[in-house]
Design a protein around this motif. Structure first.
Motif, PDB file in Angstrom:
ATOM      1  N   ASP A  90      -5.529  -4.640   5.865  1.00 23.78           N
ATOM      2  CA  ASP A  90      -5.152  -4.484   4.444  1.00 23.78           C
ATOM      3  C   ASP A  90      -4.511  -5.754   3.903  1.00 23.78           C
ATOM      4  O   ASP A  90      -4.771  -6.177   2.776  1.00 23.78           O
ATOM      5  CB  ASP A  90      -4.086  -3.385   4.284  1.00 23.78           C
ATOM      6  CG  ASP A  90      -4.589  -2.000   4.603  1.00 23.78           C
ATOM      7  OD1 ASP A  90      -5.789  -1.761   4.451  1.00 23.78           O
ATOM      8  OD2 ASP A  90      -3.746  -1.158   4.998  1.00 23.78           O
ATOM      9  N   HIS A  95      -5.249   5.319   5.682  1.00 19.35           N
ATOM     10  CA  HIS A  95      -4.025   5.586   6.443  1.00 19.35           C
ATOM     11  C   HIS A  95      -3.653   7.069   6.380  1.00 19.35           C
ATOM     12  O   HIS A  95      -3.148   7.628   7.340  1.00 19.35           O
ATOM     13  CB  HIS A  95      -2.852   4.752   5.913  1.00 19.35           C
ATOM     14  CG  HIS A  95      -2.919   3.310   6.310  1.00 19.35           C
ATOM     15  ND1 HIS A  95      -2.272   2.815   7.405  1.00 19.35           N
ATOM     16  CD2 HIS A  95      -3.575   2.279   5.756  1.00 19.35           C
ATOM     17  CE1 HIS A  95      -2.524   1.523   7.515  1.00 19.35           C
ATOM     18  NE2 HIS A  95      -3.302   1.172   6.518  1.00 19.35           N
ATOM     19  N   GLY A 154       0.825  -1.204   0.000  1.00 26.01           N
ATOM     20  CA  GLY A 154       0.000   0.000   0.000  1.00 26.01           C
ATOM     21  C   GLY A 154       0.856   1.250   0.000  1.00 26.01           C
ATOM     22  O   GLY A 154       1.980   1.236   0.491  1.00 26.01           O
ATOM     23  N   MET A 191      -3.541  -1.719   9.055  1.00 26.95           N
ATOM     24  CA  MET A 191      -2.574  -2.284   8.108  1.00 26.95           C
ATOM     25  C   MET A 191      -2.676  -3.808   8.089  1.00 26.95           C
ATOM     26  O   MET A 191      -2.566  -4.437   7.032  1.00 26.95           O
ATOM     27  CB  MET A 191      -1.167  -1.814   8.496  1.00 26.95           C
ATOM     28  CG  MET A 191      -0.123  -2.230   7.504  1.00 26.95           C
ATOM     29  SD  MET A 191       1.323  -1.168   7.639  1.00 26.95           S
ATOM     30  CE  MET A 191       2.537  -2.228   6.848  1.00 26.95           C
ATOM     31  N   GLN A 240       8.794  -0.751   8.380  1.00 27.40           N
ATOM     32  CA  GLN A 240       7.471  -1.375   8.401  1.00 27.40           C
ATOM     33  C   GLN A 240       7.501  -2.839   8.844  1.00 27.40           C
ATOM     34  O   GLN A 240       6.444  -3.480   8.938  1.00 27.40           O
ATOM     35  CB  GLN A 240       6.829  -1.285   7.015  1.00 27.40           C
ATOM     36  CG  GLN A 240       6.591   0.130   6.531  1.00 27.40           C
ATOM     37  CD  GLN A 240       5.456   0.792   7.269  1.00 27.40           C
ATOM     38  OE1 GLN A 240       4.471   0.162   7.626  1.00 27.40           O
ATOM     39  NE2 GLN A 240       5.603   2.082   7.553  1.00 27.40           N
ATOM     40  N   TYR A 288      -3.254   2.121  13.908  1.00 27.87           N
ATOM     41  CA  TYR A 288      -2.661   1.979  12.571  1.00 27.87           C
ATOM     42  C   TYR A 288      -2.209   0.545  12.250  1.00 27.87           C
ATOM     43  O   TYR A 288      -2.535   0.005  11.183  1.00 27.87           O
ATOM     44  CB  TYR A 288      -1.579   3.058  12.482  1.00 27.87           C
ATOM     45  CG  TYR A 288      -0.487   3.026  11.466  1.00 27.87           C
ATOM     46  CD1 TYR A 288      -0.237   1.955  10.641  1.00 27.87           C
ATOM     47  CD2 TYR A 288       0.337   4.130  11.331  1.00 27.87           C
ATOM     48  CE1 TYR A 288       0.800   1.983   9.726  1.00 27.87           C
ATOM     49  CE2 TYR A 288       1.370   4.165  10.419  1.00 27.87           C
ATOM     50  CZ  TYR A 288       1.595   3.085   9.623  1.00 27.87           C
ATOM     51  OH  TYR A 288       2.607   3.119   8.721  1.00 27.87           O
TER      52      TYR A 288
END
Ligand code: TRP
Length: 432
Positions: free
Chosen positions: A144, A47, A9, A141, A159, A137
């Protein structure tokens, strides 16, 4: 051949720059052309709301990023290219995952922790100006990634923790409700360059040192002229090591071109001439994409059609998964029951376990394995079996506190995060 699913993403808060192109866009598009790979790319606009409350900027950034990816050669027919906020099942999955995620896990997330640390350093309330979106968050994620059963997630090093958390969420969900979710892995491309910016630090919007990919050529020339160099005069040999200019050139040039510039440095090329070479090289790479980019920016409705088609493709998968998951967690029509197959499957998931043993050194050890027998944690030697036994009992009772208290008396197995160990211990505690 088994198909590998790759998903990533892009947060829609900025304008794509050379660093994004070299570090993410170009390698992702190359990867999407490989056989045996199914790629998912999406505009992470939910996001974006975490850090941006400027509606026009979010919309503009979404447009620019979508146009950039298509102009750079992404084939929307071949991959699944969509906007996160077109998939209502993502916030729904976020909630299901929220309810299987320890608050303690989120407390440890880097992005949130960094904000708290900054506040503490400034002597203000730890949660000052921290919205709950930043705290949540990692769960968004996770949704996602888990929604599309991605095997690999290409991301930057910053990440990695989020991917590990997504794994933990999947593990926990599967443990409770049966094998529904795929455990993803972070994919870190070592060979991909992180590009330095104008000031030599990593090119990043937060350092305000970027060169936008589609800035007009004359503007690009001005920006390149501003790249930080040392004060060596024309004719003096120059170092390629640590030269931002050289590194950016290398990211765009062939091996021969790079070698030629290396030689020019040794021969004392003037900085102004080197900058001219860089500008020519970059403009040459950007030129063929620019026409498509500008055309798309002028016709947002074409991109909108592309994104809607992508969302339709993605929602075939997301609606099916959410229907399964709702059933699995008990959000069901009254009068219907869980399918027996599913209940049996849920029971089959085996629990982590402790093993105690004595080594040749006469000391007593234990280790923790997951349900598949994979090593998670290894203890150091204890004098007495009782001490080892007590440690195990405490670990089962209060996983996190005991892990901290026993600092130095255990080690995580290679590639296993503390969060995973805690999740395993929690699942043991719950099954007890
Ligand atoms: N958080 C990512 C970033 O800041 C963007 C992102 C959102 C993402 N959801 C994702 C990346 C899922 C990979 C997979 O870079």
């Amino acid at each position: 051949m088994s198909i590998k699913r790759v998903l990533t993403g892009i947060t829609t808060t900025g304008t794509p720059h050379l660093g994004n192109y070299v570090g993410a866009i170009r390698p992702a598009i190359e990867a999407s052309r490989q056989p045996g790979v199914e790629s998912f790319y999406f505009l992470a606009d939910y996001h974006a709301l975490i850090k941006c409350d400027d509606p026009a900027r979010i919309q503009r950034s979404t447009l620019e990023i979508a146009a950039t990816w298509v102009a750079a050669g992404l084939d929307p027919e071949r991959v699944t290219f969509y906007r996160q906020s077109d998939i209502p099942e993502i916030p729904e999955l976020t909630w299901l995952l929220t309810c299987v995620t320890g608050k303690g896990l989120l407390n440890r997330a880097h992005a949130y922790k960094a904000a708290v640390d900054r506040n503490e350093a400034a002597g203000v309330d730890p949660d000052a100006d921290v919205n709950a979106g930043l705290f949540m968050y990692p769960v968004l994620m996770g949704a996602d990634i888990l929604m599309f059963k991605a095997h690999q997630v290409p991301v930057g090093r910053d990440q990695i923790q989020h991917i590990e958390m997504a794994r933990d969420m999947a593990q926990r969900f599967n443990h409770l409700y049966g094998e529904h979710l795929v455990l993803p892995e972070a994919l870190i491309e070592e060979s991909v360059a992180t590009l330095p910016g104008l000031d030599g630090r990593k090119m990043s919007k937060s350092y305000d040192n970027t060169i936008p990919l589609f800035t007009p050529p004359e503007q690009m020339r001005k920006l390149i002229a501003g790249i930080l160099t040392d004060s060596r005069a024309p004719g003096e040999p120059k170092e390629v090591e640590g030269s931002a200019l050289f590194q950016i050139y290398q990211a765009f040039a062939s091996a021969e071109e790079t070698q030629a510039l290396r030689q020019a440095y040794a021969d004392g090329i003037a900085w102004g001439d080197a900058k001219q070479l860089l500008w020519e090289r970059v403009t040459r790479e950007v030129a063929p994409m620019r026409a498509t980019y500008e055309d798309l920016i002028a016709h947002p409705e074409r991109l909108e059609d592309i994104l809607q088609a992508g969302a339709a493709k993605a929602r075939k998968l997301s609606t099916a998964l959410i229907a399964d998951l709702r059933q699995a967690v008990g959000l069901r029509r009254l009068g219907s029951s869980a399918s027996p197959a599913r209940a049996a499957q849920a029971e089959k998931v085996s629990l982590p376990s402790f093993k105690q043993y004595r080594e040749n050194d006469g000391r007593f050890y234990f280790k923790l394995q997951d349900g598949q027998g994979k090593l998670l944690l290894q203890s150091t030697g204890f004098e007495a079996p009782k001490a080892a036994g007590q440690a195990i009992a405490q670990l089962k009772q209060s996983p996190e506190a005991t892990l901290n208290a026993l600092q130095g008396q255990w080690a995580a197995a290679d590639g296993v995060s503390t969060a995973q160990i805690i999740a395993a211990l929690q699942s043991l505690a719950e099954a007890a």
